[in-house]
Design an enzyme around this catalytic site. Sequence first.
Site, PDB file in Angstrom:
ATOM      1  N   LYS A  35       0.822  -1.100  -0.095  1.00 37.09           N
ATOM      2  CA  LYS A  35       0.045   0.137  -0.152  1.00 37.09           C
ATOM      3  C   LYS A  35       0.800   1.237   0.142  1.00 37.09           C
ATOM      4  CE  LYS A  35      -0.582  -0.339   5.018  1.00 37.09           C
ATOM      5  NZ  LYS A  35      -0.896   0.513   6.124  1.00 37.09           N
ATOM      6  N   ARG A 130     -10.157  -0.289  15.444  1.00 31.55           N
ATOM      7  CA  ARG A 130     -10.161   0.316  14.386  1.00 31.55           C
ATOM      8  C   ARG A 130     -11.144  -0.166  13.088  1.00 31.55           C
ATOM      9  NH1 ARG A 130      -3.955   1.247  11.863  1.00 31.55           N
ATOM     10  NH2 ARG A 130      -4.390  -0.761  11.033  1.00 31.55           N
ATOM     11  N   TYR A 253      18.017  28.838  10.128  1.00 30.06           N
ATOM     12  CA  TYR A 253      16.617  29.565  10.673  1.00 30.06           C
ATOM     13  C   TYR A 253      16.792  29.673  12.327  1.00 30.06           C
ATOM     14  CZ  TYR A 253      14.930  30.299   6.072  1.00 30.06           C
ATOM     15  OH  TYR A 253      14.849  30.695   4.494  1.00 30.06           O
ATOM     16  N   MET A 301      13.658  24.491   3.984  1.00 26.28           N
ATOM     17  CA  MET A 301      12.936  23.714   2.898  1.00 26.28           C
ATOM     18  C   MET A 301      13.825  22.750   1.865  1.00 26.28           C
ATOM     19  SD  MET A 301      10.364  25.171   0.092  1.00 26.28           S
ATOM     20  CE  MET A 301       9.417  25.927   1.017  1.00 26.28           C
TER      21      MET A 301
HETATM   22  C1  LIG Z   1      -4.266  -4.848   8.125  1.00 27.93           C
HETATM   23  C2  LIG Z   1      -2.637  -4.653   7.885  1.00 27.93           C
HETATM   24  N1  LIG Z   1      -1.832  -5.851   7.860  1.00 27.93           N
HETATM   25  C3  LIG Z   1      -0.746  -5.494   7.514  1.00 27.93           C
HETATM   26  C4  LIG Z   1       0.144  -4.218   7.684  1.00 27.93           C
HETATM   27  C5  LIG Z   1       1.522  -4.219   7.424  1.00 27.93           C
HETATM   28  O1  LIG Z   1       2.086  -3.831   8.648  1.00 27.93           O
HETATM   29  P1  LIG Z   1       3.616  -3.515   8.904  1.00 27.93           P
HETATM   30  O2  LIG Z   1       4.142  -2.516   7.749  1.00 27.93           O
HETATM   31  O3  LIG Z   1       3.666  -3.088  10.210  1.00 27.93           O
HETATM   32  O4  LIG Z   1       4.337  -4.837   8.730  1.00 27.93           O
HETATM   33  C6  LIG Z   1      -0.625  -3.327   7.789  1.00 27.93           C
HETATM   34  C7  LIG Z   1      -0.099  -1.903   7.866  1.00 27.93           C
HETATM   35  O5  LIG Z   1      -0.546  -0.827   8.281  1.00 27.93           O
HETATM   36  C8  LIG Z   1      -2.241  -3.353   7.925  1.00 27.93           C
HETATM   37  O6  LIG Z   1      -2.880  -2.155   7.921  1.00 27.93           O
END
Ligand SMILES: Cc1ncc(COP(=O)(O)O)c(C=O)c1O
Length: 361
Positions: A35, A130, A253, A301
């Site tokens: 992701k 969550r 800065y 920056m």
């Molecule tokens: C449902 C789920 N599984 C696996 C992962 C992978 O987690 P990590 O990057 O801590 O291994 C995530 C990441 O947030 C997740 O949301």
Amino acid sequence: MPRPITAFIDPLALRHNLSVLRQRAPHAKLCAVVKANAYGHGIERLFDALRAADALALLDLSEAERVRAAGWRGPIWLLEGVFEPRDLETCSRLGLWHTVHCDEQIDALSRHKTQEPHRVFLKMNSGMNRLGFDPRRHRSAWARLQALPQVDEISHMTHFSDADGERGIAEQLRVFNEATRDLAGERSLANSAALLRHPETHGDWVRPGIALYGSSPDHPQHDSGHWGLRPVMSLRARLIAVQSLQAGDAVGYGSTFVAPNAMRIGIVACGYADGYPRHAGTGTPVLVDGQRSRTLGRVSMDMLAVDLGPCPQAGVGSEVTLWGRASQGPVLGVDEVAAAAGTLGYELLCALSPRVPVQVL
Ligand SMILES: Cc1ncc(COP(=O)(O)O)c(C=O)c1O
């Protein structure tokens, strides 16, 4: 000449990390979490190395499209499932697996018209609060899915809140095991931290993300070297100026760093607009020509300042590694830099700015 800053992406390091994780979870299938554009690295840049995974997990349909377009025929798993009913059409078209974490998603599935039934992962909220069904409702959600012609395989999943810390996974694992005990279907629980620290969570599918990219999931307790992980992203820039300070001279800065004595400092072509954390204060580690040194004063920056005391040979053009591997070999863990800025390696990797040129090694 472009600004002298480049992010280097090392697919061999990802390949190595993936095999380390496989060795740690030899009986599970490995779903690589890609992701957020492979945690900022670029899915396509790592695509060949990612082929060693058994499945890829992500959130965005557009990323699923990209992965299919790149030629991935294996499973793709939408970790948050669908966001609206018409997303199910994309799931059918691309053959996506999807998480089901709420009643609304089951309602949408029950109305979905598809030739090919779907594989779903029923998510339990075992304590993180969550996503997921309350453990007392997991069984009835499973029964509802079981009755749908749109579904042909139901697996069980949960996600840990404290796999990297002291609280651990015991209570969430107990809740999950109890609520799923006699239900058919594969199990998936482990993120990177659970995979590495809690083998009892491995189940049928592990879901590592951050460790694949070479960052330690439980820094500072263990660094990436402890787990045998190699950095996939290295951010390197060059010195574009050198200043000789007298005692009492200030840097940057806000004049937050004042030289205690005469010293040489270097100005690096990297700032917060490149994704370097502005909150990294004086003392954040860097490598200058592969030698460890520190930042001085505020990050601006487009530039930051470093101490050239430990590396008197350095001058304009010298390489500065902000995180990852220096071309001379030494490694500066992204987790160390993140800690100095009060954040995590995850955030720094994901926040690499689009203006930074990327080179695949
Ligand atoms: C449902 C789920 N599984 C696996 C992962 C992978 O987690 P990590 O990057 O801590 O291994 C995530 C990441 O947030 C997740 O949301």
